[in-house]
Design a protein around this motif. Structure first.
Motif, PDB file in Angstrom:
ATOM      1  N   VAL A 221       0.847  -1.190   0.000  1.00  0.00           N
ATOM      2  CA  VAL A 221       0.000   0.000   0.000  1.00  0.00           C
ATOM      3  C   VAL A 221       0.884   1.243   0.000  1.00  0.00           C
ATOM      4  CG1 VAL A 221      -1.810   1.274   1.212  1.00  0.00           C
ATOM      5  CG2 VAL A 221      -1.764  -1.219   1.341  1.00  0.00           C
ATOM      6  N   HIS A 222       0.589   2.166  -0.901  1.00  0.00           N
ATOM      7  CA  HIS A 222       1.232   3.481  -0.908  1.00  0.00           C
ATOM      8  C   HIS A 222       0.194   4.554  -0.607  1.00  0.00           C
ATOM      9  CE1 HIS A 222       4.519   1.424  -3.036  1.00  0.00           C
ATOM     10  NE2 HIS A 222       5.272   2.457  -2.685  1.00  0.00           N
ATOM     11  N   ARG A 223       0.556   5.473   0.270  1.00  0.00           N
ATOM     12  CA  ARG A 223      -0.250   6.669   0.516  1.00  0.00           C
ATOM     13  C   ARG A 223       0.472   7.826  -0.158  1.00  0.00           C
ATOM     14  NH1 ARG A 223      -2.293   9.020   6.424  1.00  0.00           N
ATOM     15  NH2 ARG A 223      -3.525  10.770   5.577  1.00  0.00           N
ATOM     16  N   ASN A 224      -0.143   8.387  -1.179  1.00  0.00           N
ATOM     17  CA  ASN A 224       0.535   9.338  -2.051  1.00  0.00           C
ATOM     18  C   ASN A 224       1.775   8.644  -2.617  1.00  0.00           C
ATOM     19  OD1 ASN A 224      -1.464  11.358  -1.492  1.00  0.00           O
ATOM     20  ND2 ASN A 224      -0.475  11.664   0.499  1.00  0.00           N
ATOM     21  N   ARG A 303      -2.647   3.729  -3.417  1.00  0.00           N
ATOM     22  CA  ARG A 303      -2.308   2.696  -4.405  1.00  0.00           C
ATOM     23  C   ARG A 303      -2.132   1.368  -3.678  1.00  0.00           C
ATOM     24  NH1 ARG A 303      -0.127   2.525  -9.689  1.00  0.00           N
ATOM     25  NH2 ARG A 303       1.057   0.606 -10.116  1.00  0.00           N
ATOM     26  N   ILE A 304      -2.816   0.342  -4.162  1.00  0.00           N
ATOM     27  CA  ILE A 304      -2.767  -0.993  -3.572  1.00  0.00           C
ATOM     28  C   ILE A 304      -2.425  -1.981  -4.677  1.00  0.00           C
ATOM     29  CG2 ILE A 304      -4.101  -2.797  -2.411  1.00  0.00           C
ATOM     30  CD1 ILE A 304      -5.852  -0.501  -1.252  1.00  0.00           C
ATOM     31  N   GLU A 305      -1.388  -2.812  -4.456  1.00  0.00           N
ATOM     32  CA  GLU A 305      -0.935  -3.701  -5.529  1.00  0.00           C
ATOM     33  C   GLU A 305      -0.215  -4.909  -4.949  1.00  0.00           C
ATOM     34  OE1 GLU A 305       1.076  -3.069  -9.940  1.00  0.00           O
ATOM     35  OE2 GLU A 305       1.703  -1.765  -8.294  1.00  0.00           O
ATOM     36  N   ASP A 308       4.303 -10.370  -8.153  1.00  0.00           N
ATOM     37  CA  ASP A 308       4.800 -11.737  -8.061  1.00  0.00           C
ATOM     38  C   ASP A 308       6.290 -11.741  -7.734  1.00  0.00           C
ATOM     39  OD1 ASP A 308       6.168 -11.178 -10.440  1.00  0.00           O
ATOM     40  OD2 ASP A 308       4.746 -12.266 -11.698  1.00  0.00           O
ATOM     41  N   LYS A 309       6.885 -12.902  -7.697  1.00  0.00           N
ATOM     42  CA  LYS A 309       8.301 -13.014  -7.314  1.00  0.00           C
ATOM     43  C   LYS A 309       9.223 -12.301  -8.297  1.00  0.00           C
ATOM     44  CE  LYS A 309       8.049 -17.368  -4.693  1.00  0.00           C
ATOM     45  NZ  LYS A 309       6.596 -17.619  -4.778  1.00  0.00           N
ATOM     46  N   GLN A 310       8.767 -12.113  -9.533  1.00  0.00           N
ATOM     47  CA  GLN A 310       9.573 -11.419 -10.541  1.00  0.00           C
ATOM     48  C   GLN A 310       9.348  -9.914 -10.520  1.00  0.00           C
ATOM     49  OE1 GLN A 310       7.721 -14.400 -11.400  1.00  0.00           O
ATOM     50  NE2 GLN A 310       9.658 -15.373 -10.819  1.00  0.00           N
ATOM     51  N   GLY A 311       8.455  -9.445  -9.648  1.00  0.00           N
ATOM     52  CA  GLY A 311       8.180  -8.018  -9.547  1.00  0.00           C
ATOM     53  C   GLY A 311       7.114  -7.527 -10.502  1.00  0.00           C
ATOM     54  N   ASP A 312       6.384  -8.449 -11.137  1.00  0.00           N
ATOM     55  CA  ASP A 312       5.321  -8.065 -12.063  1.00  0.00           C
ATOM     56  C   ASP A 312       3.978  -8.030 -11.338  1.00  0.00           C
ATOM     57  OD1 ASP A 312       7.070  -7.963 -14.282  1.00  0.00           O
ATOM     58  OD2 ASP A 312       6.936 -10.146 -14.496  1.00  0.00           O
ATOM     59  N   THR A 313       3.114  -7.111 -11.763  1.00  0.00           N
ATOM     60  CA  THR A 313       1.810  -6.989 -11.127  1.00  0.00           C
ATOM     61  C   THR A 313       0.961  -8.223 -11.401  1.00  0.00           C
ATOM     62  OG1 THR A 313      -0.061  -5.484 -10.761  1.00  0.00           O
ATOM     63  CG2 THR A 313       0.673  -5.786 -13.049  1.00  0.00           C
ATOM     64  N   ILE A 314       0.188  -8.638 -10.421  1.00  0.00           N
ATOM     65  CA  ILE A 314      -0.650  -9.834 -10.557  1.00  0.00           C
ATOM     66  C   ILE A 314      -2.084  -9.451 -10.921  1.00  0.00           C
ATOM     67  CG2 ILE A 314      -1.593 -11.856  -9.367  1.00  0.00           C
ATOM     68  CD1 ILE A 314       0.916 -11.825  -7.593  1.00  0.00           C
ATOM     69  N   PHE A 315      -2.629  -8.472 -10.213  1.00  0.00           N
ATOM     70  CA  PHE A 315      -4.026  -8.067 -10.396  1.00  0.00           C
ATOM     71  C   PHE A 315      -4.158  -6.680 -11.025  1.00  0.00           C
ATOM     72  CE2 PHE A 315      -3.661 -10.738  -6.596  1.00  0.00           C
ATOM     73  CZ  PHE A 315      -4.629 -11.700  -6.803  1.00  0.00           C
ATOM     74  N   GLY A 316      -3.023  -6.016 -11.314  1.00  0.00           N
ATOM     75  CA  GLY A 316      -3.082  -4.593 -11.606  1.00  0.00           C
ATOM     76  C   GLY A 316      -3.249  -3.838 -10.298  1.00  0.00           C
ATOM     77  N   ALA A 317      -3.215  -2.527 -10.369  1.00  0.00           N
ATOM     78  CA  ALA A 317      -3.244  -1.719  -9.145  1.00  0.00           C
ATOM     79  C   ALA A 317      -4.573  -1.004  -8.957  1.00  0.00           C
ATOM     80  CB  ALA A 317      -2.122  -0.684  -9.185  1.00  0.00           C
TER      81      ALA A 317
END
Length: 325
Positions: A221-224, A303-305, A308-317
């Motif tokens: 989770v990112h705030r701003n 922002r919530i994301e 995976d282990k390779q650093g690629d998004t799984i569900f999108g953000a």
């Protein structure tokens, strides 16, 4: 496979999204909406899987670029939204901060409430509210989506009824919650529309990171522009999704497309941060006697994301702004 809904009417337009989330293709010849697909899941799932495999192979001519801005929630309105509280250490912390003992039954009997599901927000839609005084907070969670589930479904049977997995920002209005809970009848005004990541995925997409009804990945989770937390979803999860599903069906059937939430992801290791502001405020209260971190103000972004282990998004953000309505 990965499935989403383009913004179109009230229930969206079903699309199959590539594994790398760069391409998507309409699946209207199989089902016009995700709900329709779930209503006939035994038939539609294999057909959608074929489209998914062709899309990933680069052999689907009708594919178009994927864009989160175009996406509604995967289920823009759902027949049922049940949110649990599977991370009991989070509940314990909430009660400790206000000097209340937690009943022992909370460790053996899941908490769950029924939320509003007639309007689910897409990943980039604004969280539009009327007052900052309500105590606007995010809650980052994992959800599962079911097919038709019979009443009395056992923990062992539950695994076969989980069709899809996703992410939700279960917005909470913290300053309205105490008054509602004091009435003894649960949440209503304190729980506005929830927001969802752009795609739901089938459990096999997670490989070994989906085991025993638990997602074994951190949720960030990112705030701003500042990282707020990245607790691990498997750590300290008292009730897995199989147990939550069995709990939900004790006295009722669940219709296809029912969404069940994990509750706020929370780890006892506080160095990993939090998935909601309220938890951070509770820790400050216990440490210093008062909370210092403010709730969200208009103009802030969340922002919530999950990667995976390779650093690629799984569900999108989920990437959205809080605005005044």
């Amino acid at each position: 496979m990965k499935l989403g809904s383009l913004k179109a009417g009230r229930d969206g337009k079903l699309v199959v999204v590539s594994r790398d989330m760069t391409q998507m293709v309409a699946a209207s010849d199989i089902a016009t909406t995700l709900q329709q697909a779930l209503d006939n899941w035994e038939i539609t799932a294999p057909a959608l899987q074929q489209v998914y495999e062709q899309l990933n192979a680069g052999s689907y001519p009708a594919a178009q670029p994927f864009d989160s801005e175009l996406m509604a929630a995967p289920l823009p309105r759902a027949y049922q939204w049940l949110d649990g509280s599977a991370y009991v250490n989070h509940v314990e912390l909430v009660r400790k901060a206000r000097g209340a003992e937690m009943p022992e039954s909370f460790w053996t009997d899941p908490l769950m409430y029924q939320g509003g599901s007639d309007q689910m927000l897409g990943p980039c839609e604004e969280v539009a509210l009327s007052s900052e005084e309500w105590g606007i907070d995010f809650e980052a969670e994992v959800v599962v989506v079911t097919d038709d589930v019979p009443m009395g479904c056992s923990v062992e049977q539950a695994a076969s009824h989980i069709a899809l997995i996703g992410l939700v920002n279960d917005i909470s209005l913290r300053n309205l919650i105490p008054g509602e809970l004091a009435k003894g009848f649960g949440f209503m005004q304190s729980k506005p529309a929830s927001s969802f990541a752009p795609v739901f995925i089938t459990p096999d997409e997670l490989g070994a990171d989906w085991a025993d009804g638990v997602v074994h990945r951190p949720l960030t989770v990112h705030r701003n522009d500042e990282k707020f937390g990245a607790p691990d979803c498997a750590t300290d999860m008292t009730f897995n999704f199989h147990q939550l599903l069995a709990h939900a069906t004790k006295t009722r059937d669940l219709g296809a497309g029912s969404i069940i939430g994990s509750g706020t992801i929370s780890n006892r290791d506080r160095s990993v941060g939090s998935c909601c502001i309220a938890e951070q405020r509770m820790l400050e209260t216990l440490a210093d006697g008062k909370a210092q971190t403010p709730f969200l103000s208009f103009g802030e972004r969340v922002r919530i994301e999950m990667l995976d282990k390779q650093g690629d998004t799984i569900f999108g953000a989920i990437d959205q702004c809080v605005t005044r309505k």
